[in-house]
Design an enzyme around this catalytic site. Structure first.
Site: not given
Ligand code: BG6
Length: 486
Positions: A43, A147, A177, A181, A215, A234, A239, A329
């Site tokens: 938009r 996602k 994603h 990797k 993380e 999340d 993942h 986190k």
């Molecule tokens: C995302 C999450 O899918 O993956 C984030 O929404 C997270 O919260 C991220 O930080 C982590 O991805 P990567 O590639 O940095 O490990």
């Protein structure tokens, strides 16, 4: 055949940080045709020129030193912008006209990338259908869906139905994603291109498996989103379960999308669905101190920023081998690692030397997914000149030592695969639904009277101390080691 990609959510973070830098890198490496077109849809009131100008700046910043002015200018000639509202069918009809002009006079491969707010996915797909943009008469048409794919099993099923009203399953690319990797793909190679690991990769030799995605970052400005998702939606549903599937699956007969995904889905189907009272014992939830002060987070939030989960895979290969998954986190360091912990030798003849912790340690294979991409195999070695004392040592493989250049960002591989119609590294509809069917009961337990307590942890820890005690009570220890990069 000409390639084009239409990005919905063009003014968002994902587009500027990941998608455009990845497309530009692919273009630079000549993996995309010279006449590749990128069309942004959102938009925000950009023109072609102002969007290109904005992307020039962001790509310089996010393309990891890979930016070359002349190549970018060449690539940017194929960038267009279409201001539009996902709710408005007329904006899709005019998009169809624009696309006809810029990419597909005769034939082309076209990818629609939904990088927009997830509640708009179904509408976007339906509008694409009504504008005739899903038809494959003049070449392949594929839709890539970011996602989260749904927020629970019910909504994922309903989204699958909405998507299948317009696109057939072979046109749908649900992205995670983590599968892009290099080190995750290398896990398939480690397991299925070598003959020495697979004979040991089962209940006869493996004591347990740990999958950690730690993380260092906090939730920060994403509080409003995170309140709805928490760590389970999340990270765990997507993942971590993807990492588990690749670790635990059987070898497919060939590396083909459906054969690979059949094997992955079988793993999810074999995961034990436990009763709430068991889940209350086999899951652990934590929240970092300070989370409740993040923007958009209520002062009494019960949302977990850390989770540890014990899963059992009831099949011939893994029966009795627990898979421990954890993510959080604000942890000690950023590390994604998979640890295959082997059984102790049946009888020990030797003593650990003084530097050990007094226990005879067993072998382990540590797969460092990121950021110190590599693999370490740990085994006991005789300490020289110390009688028959032994100590843990390792064989240490590092991508950065072995291969020149940086590892490409995950989005490069996945975007290229989407253009090429290679869906092995994307989730199929049944895979996503199975994953929710594992996670939904955990969330239901956590929302019930049986919910395990929410433990608080200080930033910079490996989660709450209760997670350490929980593991110890099972006679095991987490692999709490920050990777050394280099
Ligand atoms: C995302 C999450 O899918 O993956 C984030 O929404 C997270 O919260 C991220 O930080 C982590 O991805 P990567 O590639 O940095 O490990």
């Amino acid at each position: 055949m000409a390639h084009s990609i239409v990005i919905f959510g063009a003014s968002g973070d994902l587009t500027s940080r990941k998608l455009i830098p990845a497309l530009y890198s692919l273009f630079k490496k000549k993996r995309l045709p010279a006449d590749t077109r990128v069309v942004g849809f959102s938009r925000s009131p950009f023109t072609n020129e102002s969007w290109r100008a904005s992307l020039t700046e962001t790509t310089k910043k996010f393309s990891d030193g890979d930016f070359d002015e002349a190549t970018w200018n060449e690539f940017a000639k194929g960038i267009y912008y279409h201001a539009g509202d996902i709710e408005a069918q007329a904006d899709f009809d005019s998009l169809a006209t624009l696309l006809q002009e810029v990419d597909c006079a005769k034939s082309c491969t076209r990818v629609y990338y939904l990088a927009t707010a997830p509640h708009l996915y179904a509408t976007a797909v339906s509008r694409l259908g009504s504008a005739g943009l899903a038809s494959e008469e003049t070449g392949p048409r594929r839709v890539v869906i970011e996602k989260p794919f749904g927020t629970d099993l019910k909504s994922a099923r309903s989204l699958n139905e909405d998507v299948h009203r317009v696109f057939r399953e072979h046109q749908v690319y649900r992205i995670d994603h983590y599968l892009g990797k290099e080190t995750v793909q290398n896990l398939l190679v480690l397991r299925f291109a070598n003959s020495i690991f697979e004979p040991l990769w089962n209940r006869n030799y493996v004591d347990h498996v740990q999958i950690t995605v730690a993380e260092e970052v906090a939730v920060g400005s994403r509080g409003a989103y995170y309140e709805q998702s928490g760590v389970v939606r999340d990270m765990l549903q997507n993942h971590l379960l993807q990492l588990l599937m690749i670790t635990a699956m059987e070898a497919p007969a060939r590396f083909e999308a459906d054969l690979v995904r059949d094997e992955k889905v079988k793993v999810l189907r074999a995961i034990r669905r436990s009763q709430p009272a068991v889940l209350a014992q086999e899951t652990l939830r934590g929240q970092y101190q300070g989370y409740r002060q993040e923007k958009g987070v209520p002062a009494d939030s019960q949302v977990a920023t850390f989770a540890a989960v014990k899963l059992q895979i009831d099949n011939w290969r893994w029966k009795g081998v627990p898979f421990y998954l954890r993510s959080g986190k604000e942890m000690s360091c950023r590390t994604t690692q998979i640890v295959i912990k082997f059984r102790e030798p049946p009888h020990s003849l030797f003593e650990l030397d003084g530097d050990g912790d007094g226990k005879m340690s067993s072998n382990q294979l540590v797969i460092q997914v990121q950021p110190a991409e590599g693999i370490q195999l740990e085994f006991l070695t005789k300490v020289p000149d110390a009688g028959m004392q032994v100590r843990m040592t390792d064989l240490d493989f590092r991508f950065r030592r072995e291969f020149a250049g940086q590892l490409p960002d995950a989005y490069q591989r996945l975007l290229l695969d989407a253009f090429n119609g290679e869906a092995s590294l994307f989730a199929r509809s049944d895979e996503v639904e199975e994953a929710w069917s594992i996670v939904d009961p955990i969330l239901a337990c956590w929302n019930s009277d049986l919910a395990p307590p929410l433990h608080f942890y200080a930033p910079g820890e490996w989660g709450p101390s209760e997670a350490t005690e929980w593991m110890r009570a099972q006679g095991r220890d987490w692999f709490d080691v920050c990777p050394v990069i280099g």
